[in-house]
Design an enzyme around this catalytic site. Sequence first.
Site, mmCIF file in Angstrom:
data_model
loop_
_atom_site.group_PDB
_atom_site.id
_atom_site.type_symbol
_atom_site.label_atom_id
_atom_site.label_comp_id
_atom_site.label_asym_id
_atom_site.label_seq_id
_atom_site.Cartn_x
_atom_site.Cartn_y
_atom_site.Cartn_z
ATOM 1 N N HIS A 241 7.031 1.976 -10.518
ATOM 2 C CA HIS A 241 7.749 0.692 -10.425
ATOM 3 C C HIS A 241 6.914 -0.311 -9.623
ATOM 4 O O HIS A 241 6.825 -1.484 -9.968
ATOM 5 C CB HIS A 241 9.077 0.870 -9.680
ATOM 6 C CG HIS A 241 10.181 1.491 -10.482
ATOM 7 N ND1 HIS A 241 10.546 1.040 -11.726
ATOM 8 C CD2 HIS A 241 11.047 2.507 -10.188
ATOM 9 C CE1 HIS A 241 11.578 1.761 -12.168
ATOM 10 N NE2 HIS A 241 11.894 2.661 -11.253
ATOM 11 N N GLU B 175 8.440 5.985 -7.974
ATOM 12 C CA GLU B 175 8.610 4.678 -7.324
ATOM 13 C C GLU B 175 7.294 3.901 -7.328
ATOM 14 O O GLU B 175 7.281 2.678 -7.414
ATOM 15 C CB GLU B 175 9.143 4.838 -5.898
ATOM 16 C CG GLU B 175 10.501 5.529 -5.793
ATOM 17 C CD GLU B 175 11.576 4.946 -6.700
ATOM 18 O OE1 GLU B 175 11.506 3.737 -7.015
ATOM 19 O OE2 GLU B 175 12.476 5.693 -7.119
ATOM 20 N N HIS C 15 4.243 -1.891 -11.547
ATOM 21 C CA HIS C 15 4.830 -2.875 -12.470
ATOM 22 C C HIS C 15 4.995 -4.223 -11.744
ATOM 23 O O HIS C 15 4.738 -5.279 -12.302
ATOM 24 C CB HIS C 15 6.192 -2.344 -12.940
ATOM 25 C CG HIS C 15 6.718 -2.959 -14.207
ATOM 26 N ND1 HIS C 15 7.986 -2.707 -14.670
ATOM 27 C CD2 HIS C 15 6.167 -3.811 -15.106
ATOM 28 C CE1 HIS C 15 8.181 -3.378 -15.795
ATOM 29 N NE2 HIS C 15 7.095 -4.046 -16.085
HETATM 30 ZN ZN LIG Z 1 13.322 4.226 -11.271
#
Ligand SMILES: [Zn+2]
Length: 704
Positions: A500, A497, A503
């Site tokens: 992410h 996580e 990102h």
């Molecule tokens: Zn994911």
Amino acid sequence: MLRTILLAAVVSLLVFSCNLETKKSQPDMNPFLSKYTTPFGVPPFGEIKNEHFLPAITEAIRQQQLEIEAIVSNPEAPTFENTLEALDASGMMLRNVDNVFENLQSANTSEELQQIAKEAAKPLSKHADDILLNQALFDRVAEVYMQKDRLDLSTEQQTLLDKTYKRFSRNGAALDDADKDKLRKINEELSILTLEFDENLLAETNEFQLIIEKKDDLAGLPQSAINAATEAATGAGHEGKWMFTLQKPSLIPFLQYAQNRDLREEIFNGYINRGNNNNNHDNKKIASREAALRVERAKLLGYNTHADYVLEVNMAKNPENVYSFLDEILEPARTMASKEAAELQKMIDAEGGNFTLQAWDWWFYAEKLKLQKYDLDEEQLRPYFELENVLKGMQAVATNLYGITFKELDNVPEYHPEVRTYEVLESDGSHIGILYMDFYPRASKSGGAWMTSYRKQYKTNGKNVAPVISMVMNFSKPTGGKPALLSFDEVTTMFHEFGHALHGLLSKCDYVSLSGTAVPRDFVELPSQVMENWAGEPEVMKSYARHYKTGESIPEALIKKIENSSKFNQGFTTLEYLSACYLDMDWHTLKESNEQDVLAFENASMEKIGMIPEIVVRYRSPYFAHIFAGGYSSGYYSYLWAEILDADAFEAFKENGIFDQETARAFRENILEKGGTDDPMTLYKNFRGREPHKKAMLKRKGLI
Ligand SMILES: [Zn+2]
């Protein structure tokens, strides 16, 4: 997983928002209606009340409606700036409200909030359709699109133009009025059904309780699981007993360690029958209806199946490519899983157990076999994975790679007392964004783990707007006077996580609709999955995995054991996962929209791939929230697809050094900062210098 708030935009006032109401409730008190005055402009959670949502959504819809009107009625000829940029910048207020609203609905819901969600679903769905089906708006977009080669646009601008044009043409802008009406009805019904699916699933997860009264029935369980069960029972009014639930930190240790086979069966059946109990939380009809509506919509839009429609904009492009990708891995995975089953059966037989291995036995015997083969017990590891240490270690990885740092804040509004907040800073101390982390299960939280945004990064008038990102998880809580001690699986989930989140945080894009995680579904798991690799690197593990009592670094021998056992049970894991990919694809390659007998459909799907009886598909249809309540329909394969990318990407780090600055810079600049501003394969090739090879993934899984 990743939750995206799907928005598009425009008209419609909610029924109850008559003027009188508005006057009485003093709209100026609604925190969504004015600029936030909080630190870093985060949502003012302390001031937000449930009654603010509907009026704010109504007002935000009205505002975007006006913004769209202004674009359409502009007397000047359509240009990139007055049409595409203006459209991208519209609806900011709606984004703000909806981001808070939908995120709280997943992370901290209540009956009241669920009710509001249902009331808001129709106007929101209508608003989105009003934008995408607006002929005059589409005409303007199309006019700019026709001149695209002459416009001297940057790559990001070209992508915005392509994607916007496609979004309109893919979503019915070219349909006649009668078909547009049909489409609206389908979208509206789907928006309600997905909410109901999630709501039923949460209710069914919360409803199940395994209450244990006799101490003997706890035999085999580690003390940490017993302590958590004592506290859960007390919390639920069953003082002096033990309670196990279907939340993962309770369920998984029970399946791994409880010697009482009947109780394992009971909790396992509780888990796999969520949404399938023929009560008022039944999800079977909803799943079948959703699949049917998706077929109807695909047909209406000129596609063969829903999967054709979805995959067109993914890296995989079409269902044939997904099936052949899955088929390539199915055979080796099934062979390996069958071998594993035989090994577990041998163990049962050797113990004199007079029964055939069943699905609720798998975790238990796999755990035993792992201990026997590798002398590794998951519970031995927990003391080294104290949440605080893992958290610091994870942040240190990001610091070593990208020079960024994390400063915990205590002056920022949070939506729940358990939430932790960090300011993320560039190496020169400049502000990057805010990161919320929410670690433990609650009855008000959906299961699983996900990253999401309260505010995405973008630029407005040349000025950067910093992102506000959130990670939500369901990890083992502190219990029995001990801090939160995680399983290795939870550790890698946290790194996932976090990938992410990076990102979203490191995004450097101009346009909000392209920034951060706004990339194809089968690309979005690259930044997350690649981070998991660092969690298991010996060098990294030694630094963060410290015994919570002694502070001692994890022993070399234990790391070796983790390494040695890394391919253990991969047949099970891969086949369990693959079967869910097939089920997803089978639901979404239906060509007819007639009702399905959900369980019969599922059985046929499993039979087709030769599923072995000792393993149950990872998500059965009535609790397959990824595809019936989330954005992964015809996209569950993405995780494995992205494993090709992440394994190949990590090879680059392995080749050059896992903290090699040049490689890290290339990954950050070409992937993390770029969001969806270019074709994903181009982004990847810019990072790696070539297309990804499949070999690294297959090797990692022990499949070659
Ligand atoms: Zn994911």
